[in-house]
Design a protein around this motif. Sequence first.
Motif, PDB file in Angstrom:
ATOM      1  N   ASP A 240      -1.674   5.982  -5.886  1.00 38.05           N
ATOM      2  CA  ASP A 240      -0.907   5.979  -7.132  1.00 38.05           C
ATOM      3  C   ASP A 240       0.575   6.115  -6.834  1.00 38.05           C
ATOM      4  O   ASP A 240       0.990   6.937  -6.020  1.00 38.05           O
ATOM      5  CB  ASP A 240      -1.342   7.135  -8.028  1.00 38.05           C
ATOM      6  CG  ASP A 240      -2.754   6.948  -8.560  1.00 38.05           C
ATOM      7  OD1 ASP A 240      -3.198   5.792  -8.669  1.00 38.05           O
ATOM      8  OD2 ASP A 240      -3.399   7.962  -8.880  1.00 38.05           O
ATOM      9  N   VAL A 241       1.368   5.280  -7.488  1.00 36.45           N
ATOM     10  CA  VAL A 241       2.822   5.364  -7.423  1.00 36.45           C
ATOM     11  C   VAL A 241       3.339   5.290  -8.857  1.00 36.45           C
ATOM     12  O   VAL A 241       2.707   4.693  -9.719  1.00 36.45           O
ATOM     13  CB  VAL A 241       3.447   4.237  -6.552  1.00 36.45           C
ATOM     14  CG1 VAL A 241       3.033   4.385  -5.107  1.00 36.45           C
ATOM     15  CG2 VAL A 241       3.069   2.873  -7.059  1.00 36.45           C
ATOM     16  N   PRO A 242       4.473   5.905  -9.132  1.00 34.05           N
ATOM     17  CA  PRO A 242       4.985   5.853 -10.507  1.00 34.05           C
ATOM     18  C   PRO A 242       5.477   4.452 -10.863  1.00 34.05           C
ATOM     19  O   PRO A 242       6.168   3.800 -10.078  1.00 34.05           O
ATOM     20  CB  PRO A 242       6.132   6.865 -10.505  1.00 34.05           C
ATOM     21  CG  PRO A 242       6.506   7.039  -9.075  1.00 34.05           C
ATOM     22  CD  PRO A 242       5.292   6.744  -8.254  1.00 34.05           C
ATOM     23  N   ALA A 243       5.097   4.020 -12.055  1.00 32.96           N
ATOM     24  CA  ALA A 243       5.590   2.736 -12.568  1.00 32.96           C
ATOM     25  C   ALA A 243       6.945   2.970 -13.224  1.00 32.96           C
ATOM     26  O   ALA A 243       7.224   4.056 -13.742  1.00 32.96           O
ATOM     27  CB  ALA A 243       4.612   2.166 -13.578  1.00 32.96           C
ATOM     28  N   ALA A 244       7.766   1.965 -13.215  1.00 32.11           N
ATOM     29  CA  ALA A 244       9.080   2.070 -13.859  1.00 32.11           C
ATOM     30  C   ALA A 244       8.887   2.255 -15.361  1.00 32.11           C
ATOM     31  O   ALA A 244       8.023   1.625 -15.972  1.00 32.11           O
ATOM     32  CB  ALA A 244       9.900   0.825 -13.577  1.00 32.11           C
ATOM     33  N   ASP A 245       9.666   3.143 -15.963  1.00 33.94           N
ATOM     34  CA  ASP A 245       9.573   3.378 -17.402  1.00 33.94           C
ATOM     35  C   ASP A 245       9.875   2.110 -18.191  1.00 33.94           C
ATOM     36  O   ASP A 245       9.354   1.910 -19.287  1.00 33.94           O
ATOM     37  CB  ASP A 245      10.544   4.486 -17.829  1.00 33.94           C
ATOM     38  CG  ASP A 245      10.120   5.850 -17.311  1.00 33.94           C
ATOM     39  OD1 ASP A 245       8.912   6.040 -17.058  1.00 33.94           O
ATOM     40  OD2 ASP A 245      11.004   6.721 -17.168  1.00 33.94           O
ATOM     41  N   GLN A 246      10.712   1.271 -17.631  1.00 30.83           N
ATOM     42  CA  GLN A 246      11.096   0.031 -18.301  1.00 30.83           C
ATOM     43  C   GLN A 246       9.909  -0.920 -18.450  1.00 30.83           C
ATOM     44  O   GLN A 246       9.858  -1.707 -19.389  1.00 30.83           O
ATOM     45  CB  GLN A 246      12.239  -0.655 -17.529  1.00 30.83           C
ATOM     46  CG  GLN A 246      12.884  -1.790 -18.277  1.00 30.83           C
ATOM     47  CD  GLN A 246      13.522  -1.351 -19.588  1.00 30.83           C
ATOM     48  OE1 GLN A 246      14.067  -0.264 -19.689  1.00 30.83           O
ATOM     49  NE2 GLN A 246      13.433  -2.186 -20.602  1.00 30.83           N
ATOM     50  N   THR A 247       8.927  -0.830 -17.560  1.00 24.22           N
ATOM     51  CA  THR A 247       7.750  -1.714 -17.634  1.00 24.22           C
ATOM     52  C   THR A 247       6.992  -1.471 -18.930  1.00 24.22           C
ATOM     53  O   THR A 247       6.651  -2.416 -19.645  1.00 24.22           O
ATOM     54  CB  THR A 247       6.823  -1.471 -16.421  1.00 24.22           C
ATOM     55  OG1 THR A 247       7.572  -1.615 -15.225  1.00 24.22           O
ATOM     56  CG2 THR A 247       5.668  -2.436 -16.425  1.00 24.22           C
ATOM     57  N   ALA A 248       6.711  -0.211 -19.249  1.00 22.25           N
ATOM     58  CA  ALA A 248       6.006   0.112 -20.490  1.00 22.25           C
ATOM     59  C   ALA A 248       6.833  -0.297 -21.709  1.00 22.25           C
ATOM     60  O   ALA A 248       6.297  -0.826 -22.686  1.00 22.25           O
ATOM     61  CB  ALA A 248       5.681   1.595 -20.541  1.00 22.25           C
ATOM     62  N   THR A 249       8.137  -0.077 -21.644  1.00 21.05           N
ATOM     63  CA  THR A 249       9.014  -0.456 -22.754  1.00 21.05           C
ATOM     64  C   THR A 249       9.031  -1.965 -22.953  1.00 21.05           C
ATOM     65  O   THR A 249       8.996  -2.443 -24.092  1.00 21.05           O
ATOM     66  CB  THR A 249      10.446   0.068 -22.506  1.00 21.05           C
ATOM     67  OG1 THR A 249      10.386   1.480 -22.303  1.00 21.05           O
ATOM     68  CG2 THR A 249      11.365  -0.235 -23.664  1.00 21.05           C
TER      69      THR A 249
END
Length: 178
Positions: free
Chosen positions: A149-158
């Motif tokens: 697991d790696v953190p996804a960019a917040d911009q991806t969900a937005t």
Amino acid sequence: MERDTMAFERGSVLRGVVAGMLALSVLGLSACGSTKGPKVFQTVSQDDVGGFNPFKGLGGGGGKAPASEGSIGVNGYLWRATLDTLAFMPLASADPYGGVIVTDWYVNPEKPDERFKATIYILDTRLRADGLNVNVFKQAKDGAGGWTDVPAADQTATDIENAILTRARQLRLSNIKG
């Protein structure tokens, strides 16, 4: 002569018993029928019950619009737009009454060392920007070939959320125009 009288009396008693059984059968069957429609159960929200709700004025505590009978529990435009927008990802589950769509892991052919998964919550029956919640999960291959697991960019969900909302508006406008 007595014999003829006896047969006649036995026949009338038998007819009486048969008529009584028939009357009881008809009465029993009519008791099974009902003129009432099917029972409809409704839930009672906290707003209907009353009482103190500290979140009532802040957008919490029952701001949902009532769902019409026989419809899905979420906004139809948001539901369809979510399915259209995420059509490239394999679908793991979709619950139109609870408003939850979960995709399976998607690997971009251009980047085979990372994969994405999304969970979308449709929170309202109205077409509103705050009626949608998108969570994106990302994994990358480690040195041993396993997924971590790696953190996804917040911009991806937005970006996914904005694409869904744009598609929902397009669907609504095309439905209004006819």
